[in-house]
Enzyme design. Structure first.
Site, PDB file in Angstrom:
ATOM      1  N   LYS A  13       1.000  -1.007  -0.034  1.00 24.64           N
ATOM      2  CA  LYS A  13      -0.169  -0.385  -0.029  1.00 24.64           C
ATOM      3  C   LYS A  13       1.024   1.178  -0.253  1.00 24.64           C
ATOM      4  O   LYS A  13       1.777   1.243   0.706  1.00 24.64           O
ATOM      5  CB  LYS A  13      -1.070  -0.215   1.399  1.00 24.64           C
ATOM      6  N   SER A  53      -9.833   1.864   3.060  1.00 23.20           N
ATOM      7  CA  SER A  53      -8.804   2.811   1.972  1.00 23.20           C
ATOM      8  C   SER A  53      -7.529   2.039   1.093  1.00 23.20           C
ATOM      9  O   SER A  53      -7.373   2.442  -0.150  1.00 23.20           O
ATOM     10  CB  SER A  53      -8.477   3.370   2.172  1.00 23.20           C
ATOM     11  N   SER A  92     -10.053  -0.404   6.813  1.00 27.41           N
ATOM     12  CA  SER A  92      -9.222  -0.132   5.378  1.00 27.41           C
ATOM     13  C   SER A  92      -9.012  -1.776   5.385  1.00 27.41           C
ATOM     14  O   SER A  92      -8.032  -1.204   3.892  1.00 27.41           O
ATOM     15  CB  SER A  92      -8.490   1.029   5.443  1.00 27.41           C
TER      16      SER A  92
END
Lengths: 488, 490
Positions: free
Chosen positions: B81, B156, B180
């Site tokens: 990420k 997210s 997330s």
């Protein structure tokens, strides 16, 4: 100085702690003089993802400072974020302590016996420094983050000082204490101690006491600035009141800066612009709970404080307040003194005299601190022993000290190599006395005419003839004896 | 080899048999990442990946650093990420304000994976600064769900979820502040795990909400998640919020089964407004499976569940408002000069941050302001303590909780972008877990309307072992984790 008003002064003192590394990272804390941005890492640069790790030593020093100031150390304290934007503050917030500081409710006793209460002392991180410049008409500002993250202790006094002299005494004694406790060197010339002075005036008008809001003078970094800025601002407040100025209607405090060049304060923030720092607990750190064992062991490790040591020097060694005060100002100097006294317990006062006189003068002239003295306390004691036993004269002793100062040599060795041993053979001195008397009939006549001071003028020439290696008291006595003898 | 392995375990076996090299596997992953049509990638670190793969091949050939046989993760391609800092590789946090920013140091989790020989293929797309539940708030474009291109992948960590779901990496790291990791894992049909707060070092991870953020893995299987966790768990002196616990041998827990375990079913998690019937059915079926496997289901009450959202939307923006203050254009990242300092700040931050980030900074600044602090922040912290206490009480009687991960399946792109409250509600089952600092895992538990549903298993603090036990037992008993979007299966 008498004024038509009373001064009310409280001081916030920012002190850089004497740690090897910074408050929340491993970078070196001794930033002064280092090339810009060489003592930095992701933490003190505020890079994304960096996290603070508290410096144990800094916490211990902060607690120690609190204990030296008779503060309580609460069992539960924490760090908070103080939010504001400025280019020298890399994270956009400063890690500080808001409502639960490390130390609370202490006091510092001034030489006068008056106690200044300490409200709190909290730990925080210093900011970077800004350097403004201009290049081809374009103004620019550079940021140096070497100082960013250096541990700072903010010590907040109650508004207990009522004169500028008292304010200066407070900060000087505070500095002595922090140096004695090895909390900080507090080198003001390196910015390692800074003062925010809260000053207000209080007076009687139409039979009632009037106490208008204060001014906070920010970031003073010398005693001179503290004196001048406080005096200026107090007078300005008074003038403003008398002229019916803004002080008559103002409710809150203002923040001012001090311009040493123009020797006046200038407005930084008015009460309407009071900043909201939006403090909240620092989520990157857990709460700080000093164990009672830690606190007690730090308390046990506290060295004698300068005021206590001074009192002891006066009572135990019979020193004057003045001499004792000079010696205790610097722990290392007082240590040197006590080591010398330990080697020669019979003569604490002469040792003090040599230190506060000749030795300190040379140290100041050459800007040398006690660690830079080339000879040991024992050597000073040996020198004093030579003087007190009458083996060398005072004049010779000064010469010996100069030699010791320059070479670190042993005083007895210097006496031997330079032949400075005091002449004790009175017949040799008497010969010199006779020679001088013969050359100065007028002085002899004056003395006989009842002017005893005329004799004093003859001592010097005798000393000179003897190469300074005689006791002036002996010369004096012999002069008187020989004149008296020549009459009879 | 041409087929991409279906798990870390499978790939590790293939590498050990020397049927393929780490470099070949990396090339395959790079090719698949380049062919990605979901906008899951922000940066493909080809040279970096090849260099790592070559040194792993040396290791397999017996010329590794310090000898020894390479660990399980050696040569395994993974995706990171883009909020987790990678030394020498761009790290943007999905924001214009960090566009082109190259960190001079790696996050601890990345260092640990580097040390095992795992091969990082690249950085994945995300909601800007991890603020969002759909990955539509990325400054670099929305991510599409591989199951249906008109649906969101959740967020997210949408890019990381998609990288694993679409077979572009064998695992991915995400961050989970309010769901997330777990919510996009549920919406993309993969395993996603959020560790106990304090288990995984946050050092080097761009901070969003410091007291809630935690790094965790996306994987194809529960066992793979345990493998990654064993590597990234454990104390790091650089993160002062960590607890010093020995690293768990999580894989040992996987075969223990659920017989004799008491699993709590919080009734409030099934009565939420907006809960889709298909989701509820899939989760109820999953509870039945666990019961058949020998677990005892116990209805419990978490009466403060409703307050979680309110607490979360005070604390999280408050912390974020401070954490994002450092992006001022002075030292790194975007800078838009103005005539004076204030204007430079305004222009830099005005241009650099997207609307959701601005919304949260305004919310957080407001909540911390003088006169509001006590009513909002202080009160929220008190309720946070109560929520934590309620979980503590429940965990006195049960070994783990089993709940839906999200009340809905993947929703349509654009459906909630202009309705932040509806968007926030999608995290109603995941964010209380962050508030209480607990570990949680989402595992696939079937489809509703052809889209994946996630089963969330929550355990008490530092009890990841029981969480893994439950998740692994469920996975063994069902084929749901094998379901893959059509285009990938084809």
């Amino acid at each position: 100085m008498t004024t038509p008003y009373e001064l009310v002064i409280g001081i916030e003192t920012h002190v850089e702690l004497a740690t090897a590394s910074k408050m929340f990272c491993g970078c070196k804390a001794r930033w002064f003089g280092a090339p810009p941005n060489t003592l930095v890492c992701p933490v003190c640069l505020g890079l994304p993802g960096a996290l603070p790790v508290p410096n144990r030593k800094a916490i211990e020093l902060a607690i120690t400072a609190g204990l030296a100031l008779h503060c309580e150390t609460p069992e539960h304290t924490k760090f908070d974020r103080k939010n504001y934007l400025y280019p020298d503050l890399p994270k956009g917030y400063q890690i500080s302590q808001y409502d639960l500081p490390l130390s609370v409710n202490g006091w510092l006793e001034l030489a006068s016996g008056k106690r200044v209460r300490i409200r709190r002392a909290h730990l925080e991180e210093d900011t970077g420094t800004l350097k403004h410049g201009e290049d081809a008409g374009r103004r620019y500002t550079l940021v140096d983050f070497n100082r960013s993250g250096v541990p700072l202790l903010e010590i907040v006094s109650e508004p207990d000082m009522s004169s500028i002299e008292e304010a200066e005494t407070y900060v000087r004694e505070l500095r002595d204490i922090l140096r004695a406790a090895h909390v900080s060197e507090m080198r003001l010339e390196e910015g390692a101690g800074r003062f925010d002075v809260n000053v207000s005036i209080r007076f009687s008008e139409d039979g009632t006491t009037v106490w208008p809001p204060q001014s906070e003078i920010k970031n003073l970094n010398s005693y001179q600035a503290l004196r001048e800025a406080t005096a200026f601002e107090a007078a300005r407040l008074w003038d403003d009141w008398r002229a019916g100025g803004e002080l008559r209607t103002r409710k809150g405090k203002i923040t001012v800066g001090w311009s040493p060049d123009r020797r006046r304060t200038y407005l930084q923030r008015s009460k309407e612009e009071v900043e909201d720092y939006r403090y909240f607990p620092e989520p990157d750190l857990v709460s700080l709970e000093p164990s009672r064992e830690t606190v007690e062991s730090l308390r046990a490790g506290l060295p004698e404080m300068p005021s206590e040591r001074k009192a002891r020097f006066v009572s135990k060694y019979g020193l004057s307040e003045y001499d004792a005060r000079i010696l205790v100002t610097e722990t290392a100097l007082a240590d040197f003194y006590e080591a010398a006294v330990a080697a020669l317990p019979a003569h604490p006062k002469p040792i003090a005299n040599w230190m506060t006189g000749e030795l300190l003068r040379r140290m100041r002239e050459e800007n040398v601190d006690p660690s830079g003295i080339r000879f040991a306390p024992d050597a000073l004691a040996a020198l004093v022993r030579l003087v007190e036993s009458g083996k060398v004269s005072g004049a010779s002793a000064k010469a010996i000290l100069v030699e010791m100062w320059q070479t670190g040599g042993d005083p007895e060795a210097i006496v031997n190599t330079k032949g400075l041993l005091q002449v004790s053979d009175e017949s040799a001195i008497a010969a010199a006395v006779d020679a001088v008397l013969a050359e100065n009939p007028k002085a002899v006549a004056d003395y006989r005419a009842g002017k005893p001071r005329a004799l004093g003028a003859l001592v010097g020439p005798v000393m000179k003839l003897m190469g300074g290696k005689v006791d002036p008291a002996v010369v004096n006595r012999l002069l008187a004896e020989r004149i008296a003898a020549s009459v009879s | 080899m041409s087929a991409f392995p279906r798990s870390i375990r499978e790939a590790a076996a293939v590498l050990r048999r020397r049927e393929t090299s780490a470099l070949e596997l990396a090339e395959l992953a790079i090719a698949r990442a380049r062919a990605d049509e979901h906008n899951a990638r922000l940066h493909i670190a080809e040279d970096h990946a090849r260099a790592q793969a070559r040194s792993v091949d040396e290791w397999f050939a017996g010329r590794g650093p310090g000898g020894g046989s390479p660990p399980t993760l050696a040569g395994i391609p993974w995706a990171c990420k883009d909020i987790i800092g990678t030394k020498g590789v761009v790290t943007t946090a999905g924001s214009r304000i960090l566009e082109g920013y190259v960190p001079p140091y790696s996050a601890t989790v990345v260092e640990r994976l580097d040390a095992t020989g795992a091969v990082m293929i690249g950085k994945t797309n995300l909601d800007e600064f991890a603020m969002g539940s759909s990955t539509e708030n990325s400054a670099f474009g929305a991510v599409k769900n591989p199951w249906r291109a008109d649906r969101v992948p959740g967020g997210s960590s949408g890019g990381s979820a998609v990288a694993v779901a679409a077979g572009e990496a064998l695992f991915a790291l995400g961050t989970d502040t309010g769901g997330s990791i777990r919510q996009p894992a549920a919406l993309c049909g993969v395993v996603g795990m959020k560790p106990t707060y304090g288990r995984v070092p946050r050092w080097g991870v761009v901070a969003f909400a410091s007291s809630l953020d935690q790094v965790g893995p996306f994987t194809n299987t529960v066992e793979d998640a345990a493998i990654v966790c064993e590597t990234i768990f454990g104390k790091d002196e650089r993160d002062a919020t960590m607890v010093d616990l020995p690293g768990d041998q999580l894989r040992r827990e996987l075969d223990k089964g659920v017989k004799g375990l008491r699993l709590g079913v919080p009734k409030e998690y099934f009565s939420v407004k907006g809960m889709e019937r298909g989701v509820e059915k899939a989760v109820r079926d999953a509870l039945g499976v666990l019961e058949r496997e020998g677990a005892t289901l116990v209805e419990v009450s978490l009466s403060l569940t409703d307050h979680g959202l309110a607490v979360y939307y005070i604390i999280q923006p408050a912390e974020a408002s401070a954490n994002l203050a450092r992006y001022d254009g002075v030292r790194y990242g975007l800078r838009v000069d103005g005539p004076d300092l204030l204007e430079t700040y305004r222009r830099t931050r005005g241009k650099g941050f997207g609307p959701e980030v601005k919304r949260r900074m305004i919310l957080g600044t407001y909540a911390l302001s003088a006169g509001y602090y006590d009513a909002y922040y202080v009160k929220a912290q008190k309720v946070r303590t109560l929520i934590k206490a309620e979980y503590d009480r429940v965990f006195e009687t049960v070994d783990a909780l089993v709940t839906p991960t999200s009340p809905t399946v993947a929703f349509a792109l654009g459906a909630k972008v202009n309705d932040p409250l509806a968007m926030y509600l999608n995290d109603v089952f995941t964010l209380p877990v962050n508030i209480a600092g607990l570990p949680g895992i989402s595992v696939p538990c079937g489809l509703s309307e052809g889209l994946p549903v996630g089963l969330q298993v929550i355990a008490n603090s530092y009890q990841e072992s029981s969480m893994f036990r439950v998740a692994a037992a469920y996975e063994r008993a069902t084929p749901h984790h094998l379901a893959r979007p059509e285009q990938v299966a084809a």
